[in-house]
Write an enzyme that holds these catalytic residues in place. Structure first.
Site, PDB file in Angstrom:
ATOM      1  N   MET A 107     -81.202  99.005 -17.848  1.00 26.12           N
ATOM      2  CA  MET A 107     -82.184  98.018 -17.397  1.00 26.12           C
ATOM      3  C   MET A 107     -81.532  96.754 -16.878  1.00 26.12           C
ATOM      4  SD  MET A 107     -85.440  97.947 -16.953  1.00 26.12           S
ATOM      5  CE  MET A 107     -85.217  97.027 -15.420  1.00 26.12           C
ATOM      6  N   GLY A 108     -80.598  96.207 -17.622  1.00 26.55           N
ATOM      7  CA  GLY A 108     -79.927  94.985 -17.187  1.00 26.55           C
ATOM      8  C   GLY A 108     -79.186  95.199 -15.882  1.00 26.55           C
ATOM      9  N   LYS A 151     -87.358  94.665 -24.538  1.00 28.60           N
ATOM     10  CA  LYS A 151     -88.703  94.940 -25.003  1.00 28.60           C
ATOM     11  C   LYS A 151     -88.686  95.136 -26.514  1.00 28.60           C
ATOM     12  CE  LYS A 151     -90.030  96.369 -20.512  1.00 28.60           C
ATOM     13  NZ  LYS A 151     -90.682  97.164 -19.530  1.00 28.60           N
ATOM     14  N   LYS A 204     -95.815  99.358 -25.703  1.00 25.56           N
ATOM     15  CA  LYS A 204     -95.973 100.553 -24.866  1.00 25.56           C
ATOM     16  C   LYS A 204     -94.954 101.619 -25.270  1.00 25.56           C
ATOM     17  CE  LYS A 204     -92.273  99.923 -22.049  1.00 25.56           C
ATOM     18  NZ  LYS A 204     -91.284 100.918 -21.552  1.00 25.56           N
ATOM     19  N   ASN A 239     -89.126 107.857 -25.367  1.00 25.57           N
ATOM     20  CA  ASN A 239     -90.220 107.688 -26.327  1.00 25.57           C
ATOM     21  C   ASN A 239     -91.192 108.863 -26.301  1.00 25.57           C
ATOM     22  OD1 ASN A 239     -89.767 104.879 -27.506  1.00 25.57           O
ATOM     23  ND2 ASN A 239     -89.672 104.472 -25.316  1.00 25.57           N
TER      24      ASN A 239
END
EC number: 1.1.1.94
Lengths: 348, 348
Positions: free
Chosen positions: B12-13, B109, B199, B272
């Site tokens: 992500m980063g 998150k 989420k 997830n």
């Protein structure tokens, strides 16, 4: 034990026979003139050719010519499971056979256009039956994520039923609440109906990136376009909420089973997202329909064709703010004007 | 031209380096001690082993020991792209190196627990930096559907940024608004952060039916369990909206990109929902983690482990109404107590 008549033997109407039949009620499933093949097969083997499941034994099957015979016993509730195109026919077919008002629930997903007004189907049906002088009908609707084949397989399914008479709803609930069929109640019929209809319409857009991806160079990391689909899903819900509000419904159902739930399930697979994928791959609607999906009813496209001109009129008259409905405009352009579908980000 | 420092070189980063680099800004990507392999590969080939894409040339890469060197130029904005477990470390690593407050945006998150309170990460970071006596930091966050590999592939991506200082946001926006990166603004930081964290948590439930299906007899019509997934998706959003409200946020972002959009994208595939599938197939969390996903960070499970005890405490004290959070309870039972995950419909 109640008598339930389902008019329309397509996948959805036929799947709806399972919960009441399993609860021991008498269910009469009546085909339309388009369901002749289905009715023939059901009478022969009991197996629905589209659902690929055997209907419960209690379900009695009638062809459209036998509607009069089916109606002799005056059912306790009538379920309309016709396609949106068949609603007007259903009203004209049932009207003469009804002796008194009976609760009606619509499974049909769509909207009607009357002059410069958008109308929900329960209102359309009530108006059509009014002319038969039988009295006042109370008409509700079923919304929520319900793939017909899964319901017929008795998979857990949650739906929302809108019915203006809450007391009567409790009775209706008892007819359908099979162990796998979980019913929620709403008073917001307009909002529910906007969701039920528009989720098919917006699924065309959510399906688009998948086709667009096929036309894009595959990158070394095989990135998909789920970010785009998710963005379009979100914009769809945003526009549905505004339309529900404009139709004097609430956003309750938009953010519930009938809106996000049903749009979610519709985008898993299905004719509307399949058409969206074809549009994303660079085909026009007319080509995609004719060459790839000639025999499929694509309800989202049918709805676009029906309400597109009215929406454009409302945008032009500034009754609806066109700047707030960029996705609806893109879909209408693609379906009603056969334009190549493109998602111009500046619009969002 | 601005100087942007991204701390955390995970997917992500690192993906977040693309928009500002493409816009011509100077980007420094600094790994954590867990990113050594990634940093080595980036320095060697420029290709990120998880993103499988070559980072833009302007991105300078630093290992965690080189954070001090990277901070010499005092970046104009700092992006935290660490995992939720790494936030405390990031605060302690940055604190001594900061000379004055600088805008900070969290990609991370998650949520923090402080005594009997749930805390959003921006608040946690601000509190942690406070101790360094540098002054007041303004900290925002990025939410919305953003699969990292797709962003790195420059696929159209829409996100929402919450930043308490609206004027400063316009400047931040200019640093990141690449042609494929569409930024929306919100003042609702609490709501956005609840969405971003939860989420992942709720995706565990939405992934469940897919695994449960594998353990169920396949029927002749091959019916899936999308109705169930859609019902769980809807219930997830409902609970997220209540949590956002409880945390004094609004439902704006829950019904927007950060909530329904990000939950939608997270459920397409991903760790997830993969864990959810394993739980649905009848595995306990501990078995599934150890045997099937030993090296994966499953953020939803990490969050459950972190906030599960607090939520149970709040349910027990009736500060939160446990009857309104049946799905959260099922997930907490499965992750924190290693119970077999089951969806009892009576709870809904």
């Amino acid at each position: 034990m109640a008598i339930i008549l389902i008019l329309g033997a397509g996948a959805m109407g036929s799947a709806f026979s399972f919960p009441p039949a399993d609860l021991g009620h008498e269910v009469m499933l009546v085909g339309t003139h388009l369901d002749q093949e289905i009715i023939r097969e059901l009478k022969k083997s009991g197996i629905h050719p589209k659902l690929k499941m055997k209907l419960p034994d209690q379900v009695q099957v009638f062809s459209h010519e036998e509607l009069g015979a089916a109606m002799i016993c005056q059912p306790d509730v009538i379920i309309l499971g016709v396609s949106s195109a068949g609603v007007a026919w259903a009203v004209q077919a049932l009207g003469p056979l009804l002796e008194q008002p009976v609760p009606i629930l619509l499974l049909t997903k769509g909207l009607a256009v009357e002059e410069d007004r958008l109308m929900i189907l329960p209102q359309f049906v009530a108006g059509g039956l009014h002319g038969f002088g039988i009295g006042q009908f109370t008409i509700g609707a079923v919304g929520g994520p319900c793939i017909a084949g899964e319901l017929a397989a008795r998979r857990d399914t949650s739906v929302t039923i809108a019915y203006p008479d809450r007391e009567k709803f409790y009775w209706l609930n008892s007819l359908f609440k099979a162990p796998y069929y979980h019913i929620h109640y709403t008073t917001d019929l307009a909002g529910l109906e906007i969701c039920a209809a528009m989720k098919n319409f917006y699924a065309l857009a959510v399906g688009y990136p998948s086709g667009y991806l096929d036309m894009t160079d595959q990158l070394q990391n095989k990135a998909q376009m789920h970010n785009l689909s998710a963005g379009l899903f979100t914009q769809s819900i945003k526009e549905m909420a505004m339309l529900a509000d404009w139709m004097e419904g609430t956003s309750e159902n938009v953010y519930g089973l009938a809106g996000i739930g049903d749009l979610y399930v519709t985008c898993q697979d299905g004719r509307n997202s399949r058409m969206g994928k074809l549009l994303g791959s660079g085909m026009t609607y007319s080509t995609a329909k004719k060459e790839k999906m000639p025999d499929d009813t694509v309800e989202g496209a049918e709805l676009a064709l029906k309400i597109g001109p009215l929406l454009e009129h409302l945008f032009q008259k500034e009754i609806l703010d066109k700047k707030k409905y960029p996705l609806a405009r893109i879909i209408i352009d693609a379906i009603c004007h056969d334009a190549l579908m493109q998602i111009p980000w500046a619009l969002f």
